[in-house]
Design an enzyme around this catalytic site. Structure first.
Site, PDB file in Angstrom:
ATOM      1  N   SER A  53     -46.856  33.685-153.015  1.00  0.00           N
ATOM      2  CA  SER A  53     -47.300  33.041-154.252  1.00  0.00           C
ATOM      3  C   SER A  53     -47.005  33.945-155.461  1.00  0.00           C
ATOM      4  O   SER A  53     -45.843  34.223-155.747  1.00  0.00           O
ATOM      5  CB  SER A  53     -48.785  32.666-154.115  1.00  0.00           C
ATOM      6  OG  SER A  53     -49.191  31.806-155.158  1.00  0.00           O
TER       7      SER A  53
ATOM      8  N   HIS B  23     -49.849  24.939-149.912  1.00  0.00           N
ATOM      9  CA  HIS B  23     -49.602  26.236-150.532  1.00  0.00           C
ATOM     10  C   HIS B  23     -50.018  27.392-149.625  1.00  0.00           C
ATOM     11  O   HIS B  23     -49.472  28.483-149.723  1.00  0.00           O
ATOM     12  CB  HIS B  23     -50.341  26.327-151.880  1.00  0.00           C
ATOM     13  CG  HIS B  23     -49.861  27.480-152.727  1.00  0.00           C
ATOM     14  ND1 HIS B  23     -48.594  27.520-153.274  1.00  0.00           N
ATOM     15  CD2 HIS B  23     -50.472  28.633-153.110  1.00  0.00           C
ATOM     16  CE1 HIS B  23     -48.451  28.644-153.968  1.00  0.00           C
ATOM     17  NE2 HIS B  23     -49.572  29.338-153.877  1.00  0.00           N
TER      18      HIS B  23
ATOM     19  N   ASP C 183     -46.900  21.276-151.137  1.00  0.00           N
ATOM     20  CA  ASP C 183     -47.526  22.312-151.966  1.00  0.00           C
ATOM     21  C   ASP C 183     -47.884  21.713-153.326  1.00  0.00           C
ATOM     22  O   ASP C 183     -47.008  21.260-154.058  1.00  0.00           O
ATOM     23  CB  ASP C 183     -46.528  23.464-152.145  1.00  0.00           C
ATOM     24  CG  ASP C 183     -47.150  24.690-152.802  1.00  0.00           C
ATOM     25  OD1 ASP C 183     -48.120  24.534-153.574  1.00  0.00           O
ATOM     26  OD2 ASP C 183     -46.649  25.809-152.553  1.00  0.00           O
TER      27      ASP C 183
END
Length: 206
Positions: free
Chosen positions: A108, A189, A158
């Site tokens: 991320s 995610h 996501d």
């Protein structure tokens, strides 16, 4: 596992226990820290040396590697500055610990700063695993990533990273000469077992 703070980032370093594996630079997501990805590393690259810094930017008390203006909108000036700062830390740590250039494994926010380092300071990294990454710089500089291995793993559902954004990142890095594998998984995610399996197989063939 020793925690060292005399370099420019608070971080953890774990020496290699197996020869022949590339060292890993572990880059956590928003709200993580230098311990976050250590368990993951045992599953994807047992025996590798590990370098795991803590992001210096705080958002509501949560560590990150660069500022954002809102979800999915980055402060690109800060991205550029922080990518340079992280590349300088990698150079310091390589000297301090006698490491070769590491392969970044970022999740991320950590994946986004790793992608920015690839585009701004490509010599800092031997390659990168970008888990749930987005395009960090809308107008990246021309860069030569000839032959550099990059794995991008995206989640098809996501809610944070649009699929076309991840595809554009893959296209940008491929256009710069990197050897990119972009894998889309049927997940969101968060990381899944499939992420670990794909990443381990990719690292094993480096």
């Amino acid at each position: 596992m020793n925690a060292m703070t005399e370099l420019s980032f608070i971080h953890r370093f774990k020496p290699a226990t197996e020869s022949g594996r590339p060292p890993l630079l572990l880059l956590h997501g928003t709200g993580g820290n230098e311990d976050d990805l250590l368990p993951l590393s045992n599953m994807i690259a047992p025996g590798s040396a590990l370098l795991s810094p803590r992001g210096k930017v705080l958002e509501g008390g949560m560590p990150r590697f660069f500022r954002r203006l809102q979800e999915g909108v980055f402060d690109e000036e800060d991205v550029r500055r922080r990518a340079q700062e992280l590349a300088d830390f990698i150079a310091q740590a390589r000297e301090a610990y006698g490491l070769s250039a590491p392969v970044a494994v970022g999740f991320s926010n950590g994946a986004n700063i790793a992608a920015a380092v690839l585009q701004l300071r490509p010599d800092a990294l031997a390659g990168a695993v970008l888990l749930r990454a987005m395009v960090p710089l809308q107008d990246p500089p021309a860069v030569d990533l000839a032959g550099k291995p990059v794995l991008i793993v995206s989640g098809a559902s996501d809610p944070i990273v649009p699929a076309e954004n991840a595809k554009r990142l893959a296209s940008l890095l491929t256009g710069a000469g990197a050897v990119v594998r972009h894998q889309m998984l049927p997940t969101g995610h968060g990381l899944s077992q499939a992420d670990l399996t794909v990443t381990r197989a990719w690292i094993d063939q480096l």
